[in-house]
Scaffold this motif. Structure first.
Motif, PDB file in Angstrom:
ATOM      1  N   ARG A 171      -5.894   3.603  -0.199  1.00  0.00           N
ATOM      2  CA  ARG A 171      -6.107   4.514  -1.174  1.00  0.00           C
ATOM      3  C   ARG A 171      -7.401   4.012  -2.004  1.00  0.00           C
ATOM      4  N   LEU A 172      -8.445   3.657  -1.125  1.00  0.00           N
ATOM      5  CA  LEU A 172      -9.750   3.356  -1.711  1.00  0.00           C
ATOM      6  C   LEU A 172     -10.365   4.575  -1.887  1.00  0.00           C
ATOM      7  N   LEU A 173     -11.165   4.801  -2.825  1.00  0.00           N
ATOM      8  CA  LEU A 173     -12.085   6.112  -2.870  1.00  0.00           C
ATOM      9  C   LEU A 173     -13.396   5.789  -1.904  1.00  0.00           C
ATOM     10  N   ARG A 213       8.189   6.987  -6.744  1.00  0.00           N
ATOM     11  CA  ARG A 213       7.354   7.980  -7.567  1.00  0.00           C
ATOM     12  C   ARG A 213       7.992   8.322  -9.108  1.00  0.00           C
ATOM     13  N   VAL A 231       0.368   0.744  -9.269  1.00  0.00           N
ATOM     14  CA  VAL A 231       1.071   1.207  -7.896  1.00  0.00           C
ATOM     15  C   VAL A 231       0.128   0.707  -6.879  1.00  0.00           C
ATOM     16  N   PHE A 243      -0.070   1.768  -2.688  1.00  0.00           N
ATOM     17  CA  PHE A 243       0.665   2.722  -1.784  1.00  0.00           C
ATOM     18  C   PHE A 243       0.594   2.153  -0.438  1.00  0.00           C
ATOM     19  N   ASP A 252      -1.008   3.204   2.090  1.00  0.00           N
ATOM     20  CA  ASP A 252      -2.453   3.220   2.472  1.00  0.00           C
ATOM     21  C   ASP A 252      -3.212   2.601   1.152  1.00  0.00           C
ATOM     22  N   ALA A 309       6.569   5.899 -11.257  1.00  0.00           N
ATOM     23  CA  ALA A 309       4.998   6.147 -11.305  1.00  0.00           C
ATOM     24  C   ALA A 309       4.733   7.132 -12.126  1.00  0.00           C
ATOM     25  N   GLY A 310       5.701   8.040 -12.322  1.00  0.00           N
ATOM     26  CA  GLY A 310       5.406   9.333 -13.011  1.00  0.00           C
ATOM     27  C   GLY A 310       4.537  10.307 -12.123  1.00  0.00           C
ATOM     28  N   LEU A 311       4.743  10.273 -10.765  1.00  0.00           N
ATOM     29  CA  LEU A 311       4.043  11.011  -9.707  1.00  0.00           C
ATOM     30  C   LEU A 311       5.018  12.317  -9.466  1.00  0.00           C
ATOM     31  N   ARG A 336      -5.516  -4.756 -13.932  1.00  0.00           N
ATOM     32  CA  ARG A 336      -4.959  -4.075 -15.419  1.00  0.00           C
ATOM     33  C   ARG A 336      -3.892  -4.951 -15.591  1.00  0.00           C
ATOM     34  N   ARG A 364      -7.127  -4.150  -7.570  1.00  0.00           N
ATOM     35  CA  ARG A 364      -7.359  -2.995  -8.338  1.00  0.00           C
ATOM     36  C   ARG A 364      -6.012  -2.997  -9.191  1.00  0.00           C
ATOM     37  N   GLY A 372     -11.083   3.325 -13.790  1.00  0.00           N
ATOM     38  CA  GLY A 372     -10.239   3.438 -14.835  1.00  0.00           C
ATOM     39  C   GLY A 372     -10.306   2.586 -15.574  1.00  0.00           C
ATOM     40  N   HIS A 423       5.625  15.384 -10.534  1.00  0.00           N
ATOM     41  CA  HIS A 423       5.548  16.685 -11.529  1.00  0.00           C
ATOM     42  C   HIS A 423       6.595  17.761 -11.280  1.00  0.00           C
TER      43      HIS A 423
END
Lengths: 259, 287
Positions: free
Chosen positions: A94-96, A65, A88, A90, A92, A68-70, A154, A150, A108, A72
């Motif tokens: 993590r599909l919308l 993390r 990244v 994950f 899960d 990944a810059g997660l 990129r 996904r 994105g 904060h």
């Protein structure tokens, strides 16, 4: 080379060898008084596949993390250098849920040919024709393949995967190992795979880093005849078993009798 | 309906299989816990039963027409009022008031919810006042609104707006705050801009909450409408009913009630239709 914005991590472009995709120096992270990462150093070469192995709570997800810059709101210090394009995956998928498969893959993307590239990526993971499906219409393995599409659409220089196959059944997991190996061979990103599965690490990685109590405990290279990201069937069964025992030993697990 | 079709696979229930009927170690399998397949017109059943009860008790003389007019008298009254144009005229005015109030209430409620849900400053500024407004019964504001705006249309629409924006705000805000943090992380890792984040993640994620608020809001709009039209109005369905009361015309009062009921049913059905169209991605018990 880019460094994540935010005050915790200083930029240090000159300390990074130009030959490495990822460079981590003396990384410290803590939640409350408890240190989770206690000074981690890690380098990953471009195109190298590194597995991060460790028992739960050893800080492997925290390290991912951070890359990944997660992280904060996490206290800590150290120097991190990662490439411009990081993807990244994950545990899960993590599909919308409110977007179609295609919409999830293009999420994105700003390029005008985003849709064409997304369709190509979906075909690559074997999901051509499912573009208009809703995520809930797919099986767990298919959802995770969309997540892979996904991340690869990129063209990442670094792929971070946090136990991506942990929630899948054993059969699907083996198929996904093959798929990930093919995709990595085709796109050549540097990969950091977080896992607690010794066999998965041997099957996929060129190098296995064992993390223990927030420190790098051991680093082991996987010879091509044993496993790793290179194509070809492993031939050295004895070497595989030896490495497996060593890794289990590193993890503090008494290996079961040879199978 | 494809998802429902998958769920509706024929289940073999051992207790219906003669070969297994006598055995007590075999338990029924495949029993569904959800409510089952949707029927398109099933919602009409309840209102239909009420209507039948009303008709039967009026026809048998169980129900005195002075207490509640017979259904056929109400229908005849509707015909008369339609013929001389009074019903359409009053209905149009009522619908316009409700529509305007609903529109402004939705816009205000949704905007406030977005502002309050997306920024800490917005939340600190907006959430408290809205919660206070929620604690004050909307109709208690009417005396003040009459002093400020008189008894013209502004006061009426404003009363409805004030009743509508609260549920829209509350449910949209809750929906927005309920968006899984994992999706926020995802948005960050794929490098979404703030605008794209709102468009792709926040708005669709808050939509179920918004629709729930909308259903409360539509009902609330009609309730507020009745009150403002019966307190001080010279037109509208509520005024028509109030006038009928002074002449003891039960049939017109009941007709007004029926009109309100039908309007309420239609508008709720419309919202649910919109909701199903907009939320096709959802798979819930409602089906």
């Amino acid at each position: 080379m880019a460094t994540h914005p935010g005050g915790l991590t200083a930029v240090a472009p000159f300390r990074t060898a130009p030959s490495s995709a990822v460079s981590v120096r003396d990384l410290i992270r803590s939640f409350g008084p408890k240190g989770v990462l206690n000074g981690v150093d890690l380098d990953i070469a471009p195109g190298e596949f590194v597995a991060l192995l460790g028992p739960s709570g050893c800080g492997k997800s925290t390290l991912l993390r951070a890359l990944a810059g997660l992280d904060h709101d996490v206290r800590g210090s150290g120097v991190i250098s990662v490439p411009e394009r990081v993807s990244v995956v994950f545990q899960d998928s993590r599909l919308l849920p409110w977007d179609t498969v295609l919409g999830n893959v293009t999420l994105g993307l700003r390029e005008h040919d985003a849709e064409t590239r997304a369709r190509k990526a979906l075909a690559e993971v074997g999901l051509a024709g499912r573009e208009k499906s809703w995520p809930h219409e797919l099986s767990g393995g298919e959802q995770q393949r969309v997540a892979l599409a996904r991340s690869l659409v990129r063209e990442p220089q670094l792929l971070l995967a946090d136990e991506p196959f942990g929630a899948l059944d054993a059969l699907t997991r083996i198929k996904m190992h093959g798929l990930l190996r093919d995709l990595v061979a085709a796109h050549r990103p540097a990969v950091l795979l977080v896992t607690h599965d010794v066999d998965e690490a041997i099957a996929l990685a060129d190098r296995i880093v064992v993390l223990d109590s927030g420190r790098v405990a051991t680093v082991r290279t996987v010879a091509p005849e044993i496993g790793g990201s290179a194509a070809g069937t492993p031939t050295d069964a004895a070497g595989h078993e030896a490495l497996r025992r060593e890794l289990l030993n590193d993890l503090g697990v008494e290996p079961a009798a040879s199978r | 309906m494809s998802a429902a079709a998958v769920l509706d696979r024929p289940a073999v229930e051992p207790h219906q299989d003669p070969a297994l009927a006598g055995r007590d170690d075999v338990r029924p399998t495949g029993r569904r816990l959800g409510p089952g397949r949707r029927h398109r017109l099933a919602w009409l059943l309840g209102p239909g039963v009420l209507l039948a009860l009303w008709t039967v008790s009026s026809a048998t003389g169980l129900l005195d027409p002075r207490v509640l007019s017979e259904p056929w008298t109400v229908v005849a009254t509707a015909g008369e009022l339609l013929a001389d144009g009074r019903l359409q005229e009053n209905l149009a005015i009522s619908a316009q008031r409700a529509g305007l109030g609903l529109f402004f209430g939705i816009v205000v409620g949704a905007l406030l919810a977005l502002f309050s849900g997306l920024s800490r400053v917005g939340e600190a500024l907006i959430d408290g006042p809205v919660q206070i407004k929620r604690a004050i019964p909307g109709l208690a504001l009417i005396p003040l609104l009459i002093l400020w705006f008189g008894i013209d249309e502004t006061m009426k629409v404003l009363t409805i707006t004030l009743g509508v924006f609260v549920p829209i705000y509350l449910q949209t805000h809750a929906g927005l705050r309920g968006i899984d943090l994992r999706y926020v992380e995802l948005a960050q890792t794929v490098g979404l801009s703030r605008a794209a984040f709102i468009r792709k993640v926040v708005l669709p994620g808050a939509l179920p909450g918004f629709f729930l608020g909308l259903r409360f809001a539509v009902t609330g709009a009609w309730v507020s409408l009745v009150v403002v039209e019966q307190i001080n109005a010279t037109s509208g369905i509520g005024y028509m009913m109030e006038l009928a009361r002074t002449y003891g015309q039960t049939n017109i009062i009941v007709l007004g009630l029926a009109v309100y009921g039908i309007l309420g049913l239609i508008s709720d059905g419309a919202v649910r239709f919109l909701e199903r169209k907009a939320l096709t991605w959802q798979r819930t018990l409602a089906g």
